[in-house]
Design a protein around this motif. Structure first.
Motif: not given
Length: 318
Positions: A114, A145, A107-108, A153-156, A150, A40
Motif C-alpha cells: 500500500q 475497497q 485493502n487486500r 484485509t489490511y485497512p488503509l 473484510q 467503495e
C-alpha cells in the motif's frame, strides 16, 4: 469548447456504461485536478469497465492491478533484472507507469505494498534501484475497497486515506438501469469500441482553465467553516455530533474541497463556484477524513449523517 468535449465524454461513456454518471463525474473531477479517488462498492457495479472505458475515451494508458496478500512492492513499481551476458542490470518498469491505475481491492495487500502505491501517488515519481523515474502526466489512481468481505484485509491507515482526494460510494443501479444492463450485456455480439474524445493536451489545458475559476471570499470562508465544524463541533451547536467525532478534516481536505468545487463549476460551464457545488462534493471529500469513535459505532451513527448535519447547520457567511 472544453465543455462540449466533456459533454461528449459523458455521451461516449454512456454507450458502454449504463448509469454511473456520478462516478464518472467524480473521476473527471479527480483527473482534472490531480487528485486520486478511493471507491467503495460491492463487486459487479462496473467499476473496472468504467475506468477502462474512461481511459480509452481520454486517450490514456490504463493498467489494472489486482491487490492480493502475496503482492510485493516490486510487482507495482518494477525491479532491477540482472543480465548475465552483459554483466549489468536492466530496469523493468511495473504497471504503475501508466496514466490511469485501477488498484483493485487495495485493502487486500499488506502495508508495504500500500505504501509503495501511495508514495507514487504523492510524489508522482518512483525509485527503482538507484534511479528515479518521473511518472507520466496525467497520473490518476482509482483504488477500490470491497465493503462486504473484510476478513483477511489490511485497512488503509487514516494518514494514508487522507491522500485520496475523495472517497466515493457506488450504489446499485436503478430498475431501468438494471434492465438496460441486462439487455445490453446479454447480447453476446455487443462490443462497442469507445472513441477518443480528449487528449493529454486537452486535459492539461482543462487543468489550467479550472485554475482560473473564481471562488469568492465568502465561499472560501464557508469551506473553512465547514472544515472547522468537523474539528470543533460544539462551536457550531453540533452537540449530538460532537459526541461521536474523534478527529476532524485535515488541511488537505480544505484544499481538496476547494479544487473539487472549482472542477464541478467548470464542468457545469461556469467560471465561478456556487454554494451548491461545495455542498454537492463535500461528502465525498469529507467522508474518509472524519473519524468517528467507538460510541458512534455502538449507536449506529454514520459519517454521512454527521456530514449532512454539518452542511445543514453551518450557514454561509457565518
Amino acid at each position: 469548447m472544453s465543455q462540449k468535449k466533456i459533454k461528449a465524454v459523458f455521451e461516449e461513456m454512456g454507450k458502454v456504461v449504463v448509469g454511473q454518471e456520478t462516478l464518472i463525474n467524480r473521476l473527471l473531477v479527480g483527473l482534472f485536478t490531480g487528485g486520486h479517488i478511493l471507491l467503495e462498492g460491492v463487486p459487479g457495479l462496473a467499476k473496472t469497465l468504467t475506468v477502462n472505458t474512461l481511459a480509452r475515451v481520454l486517450s490514456l494508458d490504463f493498467q489494472r492491478i489486482q491487490f492480493t496478500p502475496d503482492l510485493l512492492p516490486a510487482d507495482i513499481v518494477g525491479t532491477m533484472i540482472y543480465r548475465p551476458k552483459l554483466g549489468d542490470y536492466e530496469v523493468k518498469k511495473g504497471p504503475i507507469f501508466a496514466n490511469l491505475i485501477l488498484a483493485d481491492e487495495v485493502n487486500r495487500s499488506p502495508a508495504k505494498v500500500q505504501s509503495a502505491l501511495l508514495e507514487a501517488m504523492q510524489e508522482k515519481q518512483v525509485t527503482i534501484g538507484e534511479e528515479t523515474f518521473q511518472l507520466d502526466q496525467p497520473f490518476f489512481v482509482l483504488a477500490t475497497q470491497n465493503p462486504v468481505e473484510q476478513e483477511g484485509t489490511y485497512p488503509l491507515p487514516e494518514a494514508q486515506l487522507d491522500r485520496f482526494m475523495m472517497k466515493v460510494f457506488v450504489d446499485y443501479p436503478t430498475k431501468p438501469q438494471e434492465l438496460e444492463v441486462m439487455r445490453r450485456m446479454s447480447n453476446l455480439d455487443y462490443n462497442y469500441e469507445p472513441k477518443p474524445i480528449l487528449s493529454k493536451k486537452d486535459i492539461a489545458q482543462i487543468r489550467q482553465e479550472i485554475n482560473q475559476i473564481t471562488l469568492s471570499e465568502t465561499l472560501e470562508n464557508y469551506i473553512v467553516e465547514l472544515v472547522f465544524a468537523t474539528r470543533r463541533p460544539l462551536d457550531y451547536a453540533l452537540r449530538e455530533e460532537a459526541r461521536y467525532i474523534q478527529f476532524g478534516v485535515s488541511p488537505r481536505g480544505t484544499i481538496k474541497l476547494n479544487l473539487a468545487a472549482k472542477a464541478l463549476a467548470y464542468m457545469d460551464g461556469r467560471d465561478y463556484v456556487l454554494p451548491e457545488d461545495i455542498k454537492e462534493v463535500a461528502p465525498d471529500v469529507f467522508n474518509h477524513r472524519i473519524m468517528l469513535n467507538y460510541e458512534a459505532e455502538a449507536d449506529g451513527m454514520t459519517t454521512r449523517f454527521v456530514i449532512d448535519s454539518i452542511l445543514r447547520k453551518v450557514a454561509i457567511g457565518r
